[in-house]
Scaffold this motif. Sequence first.
Motif, PDB file in Angstrom:
ATOM      1  N   ASP A   2      -5.453   6.590  -0.591  1.00  0.00           N
ATOM      2  CA  ASP A   2      -4.423   7.246   0.211  1.00  0.00           C
ATOM      3  C   ASP A   2      -3.149   6.410   0.123  1.00  0.00           C
ATOM      4  N   PHE A   3      -2.196   6.868  -0.680  1.00  0.00           N
ATOM      5  CA  PHE A   3      -0.925   6.176  -0.844  1.00  0.00           C
ATOM      6  C   PHE A   3       0.087   6.702   0.164  1.00  0.00           C
ATOM      7  N   ASN A   4       0.974   5.818   0.614  1.00  0.00           N
ATOM      8  CA  ASN A   4       2.039   6.249   1.507  1.00  0.00           C
ATOM      9  C   ASN A   4       3.248   5.344   1.321  1.00  0.00           C
ATOM     10  N   SER A   5       3.397   4.350   2.181  1.00  0.00           N
ATOM     11  CA  SER A   5       4.625   3.550   2.200  1.00  0.00           C
ATOM     12  C   SER A   5       4.853   2.777   0.906  1.00  0.00           C
ATOM     13  N   GLY A   6       3.782   2.456   0.187  1.00  0.00           N
ATOM     14  CA  GLY A   6       3.935   1.698  -1.057  1.00  0.00           C
ATOM     15  C   GLY A   6       4.576   2.469  -2.184  1.00  0.00           C
TER      16      GLY A   6
ATOM     17  N   VAL B 157      -7.165  11.410  -4.954  1.00  0.00           N
ATOM     18  CA  VAL B 157      -5.951  10.709  -4.550  1.00  0.00           C
ATOM     19  C   VAL B 157      -5.156  11.566  -3.571  1.00  0.00           C
ATOM     20  N   LYS B 158      -4.754  10.937  -2.494  1.00  0.00           N
ATOM     21  CA  LYS B 158      -3.933  11.575  -1.471  1.00  0.00           C
ATOM     22  C   LYS B 158      -2.587  10.861  -1.399  1.00  0.00           C
ATOM     23  N   ILE B 159      -1.525  11.636  -1.344  1.00  0.00           N
ATOM     24  CA  ILE B 159      -0.196  11.095  -1.095  1.00  0.00           C
ATOM     25  C   ILE B 159       0.213  11.572   0.288  1.00  0.00           C
ATOM     26  N   CYS B 160       0.408  10.642   1.210  1.00  0.00           N
ATOM     27  CA  CYS B 160       0.660  11.008   2.595  1.00  0.00           C
ATOM     28  C   CYS B 160       2.139  10.814   2.951  1.00  0.00           C
ATOM     29  N   GLY B 161       2.487  11.337   4.129  1.00  0.00           N
ATOM     30  CA  GLY B 161       3.852  11.201   4.607  1.00  0.00           C
ATOM     31  C   GLY B 161       4.845  12.059   3.866  1.00  0.00           C
ATOM     32  N   MET B 162       4.419  13.221   3.409  1.00  0.00           N
ATOM     33  CA  MET B 162       5.294  14.100   2.635  1.00  0.00           C
ATOM     34  C   MET B 162       6.299  14.820   3.539  1.00  0.00           C
ATOM     35  N   THR B 163       7.548  14.884   3.083  1.00  0.00           N
ATOM     36  CA  THR B 163       8.586  15.614   3.809  1.00  0.00           C
ATOM     37  C   THR B 163       9.486  16.420   2.883  1.00  0.00           C
ATOM     38  N   ARG B 164       9.380  16.211   1.540  1.00  0.00           N
ATOM     39  CA  ARG B 164      10.329  16.831   0.608  1.00  0.00           C
ATOM     40  C   ARG B 164       9.586  17.603  -0.490  1.00  0.00           C
TER      41      ARG B 164
ATOM     42  N   TRP C  88     -15.321   8.243   1.368  1.00  0.00           N
ATOM     43  CA  TRP C  88     -14.277   7.582   2.143  1.00  0.00           C
ATOM     44  C   TRP C  88     -13.041   7.253   1.310  1.00  0.00           C
ATOM     45  N   PHE C  89     -11.914   7.299   2.022  1.00  0.00           N
ATOM     46  CA  PHE C  89     -10.625   6.909   1.463  1.00  0.00           C
ATOM     47  C   PHE C  89     -10.306   5.465   1.852  1.00  0.00           C
ATOM     48  N   LEU C  90      -9.555   4.819   1.009  1.00  0.00           N
ATOM     49  CA  LEU C  90      -8.974   3.516   1.320  1.00  0.00           C
ATOM     50  C   LEU C  90      -7.483   3.695   1.536  1.00  0.00           C
ATOM     51  N   SER C  91      -6.970   3.135   2.625  1.00  0.00           N
ATOM     52  CA  SER C  91      -5.550   3.225   2.937  1.00  0.00           C
ATOM     53  C   SER C  91      -5.061   1.881   3.454  1.00  0.00           C
ATOM     54  N   GLY C  92      -3.840   1.551   3.118  1.00  0.00           N
ATOM     55  CA  GLY C  92      -3.261   0.327   3.655  1.00  0.00           C
ATOM     56  C   GLY C  92      -2.565  -0.487   2.596  1.00  0.00           C
ATOM     57  N   GLY C  93      -1.264  -0.350   2.530  1.00  0.00           N
ATOM     58  CA  GLY C  93      -0.480  -1.174   1.617  1.00  0.00           C
ATOM     59  C   GLY C  93      -0.739  -0.909   0.148  1.00  0.00           C
ATOM     60  N   LEU C  94      -1.251   0.265  -0.201  1.00  0.00           N
ATOM     61  CA  LEU C  94      -1.504   0.549  -1.610  1.00  0.00           C
ATOM     62  C   LEU C  94      -0.181   0.718  -2.349  1.00  0.00           C
ATOM     63  N   THR C  95      -0.055   0.041  -3.462  1.00  0.00           N
ATOM     64  CA  THR C  95       1.138   0.073  -4.296  1.00  0.00           C
ATOM     65  C   THR C  95       0.752   0.501  -5.702  1.00  0.00           C
ATOM     66  N   PRO C  96       1.711   0.658  -6.593  1.00  0.00           N
ATOM     67  CA  PRO C  96       1.348   0.990  -7.980  1.00  0.00           C
ATOM     68  C   PRO C  96       0.465  -0.060  -8.639  1.00  0.00           C
ATOM     69  N   GLU C  97       0.465  -1.282  -8.128  1.00  0.00           N
ATOM     70  CA  GLU C  97      -0.357  -2.348  -8.711  1.00  0.00           C
ATOM     71  C   GLU C  97      -1.790  -2.349  -8.186  1.00  0.00           C
ATOM     72  N   SER C  98      -2.070  -1.623  -7.117  1.00  0.00           N
ATOM     73  CA  SER C  98      -3.385  -1.668  -6.477  1.00  0.00           C
ATOM     74  C   SER C  98      -4.539  -1.193  -7.353  1.00  0.00           C
TER      75      SER C  98
END
Length: 221
Positions: free
Chosen positions: A179-183, A3-10, A154-164
């Motif tokens: 790959d989780f990000n905006s969700g 599992v990857k968490i992307c878009g980290m800034t904090r 391979w990773f899957l990315s795109g609109g992944l949410t806690p429900e995915s």
Amino acid sequence: MFVKICGMTRQQDLDLASSLGANLCGFIFAQKSPRFITPGAAAALDSHGMARVGVFLTDDSGFILRTAAEARLDFIQLHGRQSSATALAAGPSRVIRVLWPGTYPDVESFQKDLDKASGESAFLLFDAGKQGSGGTGTRFQWSRLGRVHIPLPWFLSGGLTPESPADIALLEDRPDGLDFNSGLEDAPGVKNAGLMREAFANLRRAGLAPDSRFDLKEQRN
């Protein structure tokens, strides 16, 4: 599953991701992204042993390599259809090559790029959006994978949410990573702790828990 968490800034988001069992954390080095972070700011963040991934849109291999050194990156995610020369300069053993299945007119052209990427990358990432549009929340269209042979993990990315995770667990051909990000965000680059905890709880409930024994850094070597 990794599992990857992307878009980290904090730092607090990295702390939580690590405690929940994430394998990778992503930093975006594209200035037009609302999740942009400077190499120095990324370097100052403690990833607690998670593999560090830098996301790049540029084809400037010099910039990529300088940033990778300064930000202490383990992997380089090429998110802009960069050239083969850039992938080879970055080092295929640490490249995550991004492809957009929904942009291909047919299975044959998609397979051609998959085969090409296999000699230039360690991992693939399939993005539901369009080139350079990561973190849009667009959901992945599984039918667009067609009948292709995927030559790398391979990773899957795109609109992944806690429900995915519940939906992914039902698939016959599961991705190797998510790959989780905006969700999982309140705002770009600002993760929501409750959503992160919910996502990892659902991963475990669906039998997709991140495998703490799977060392991506060792896998790369």
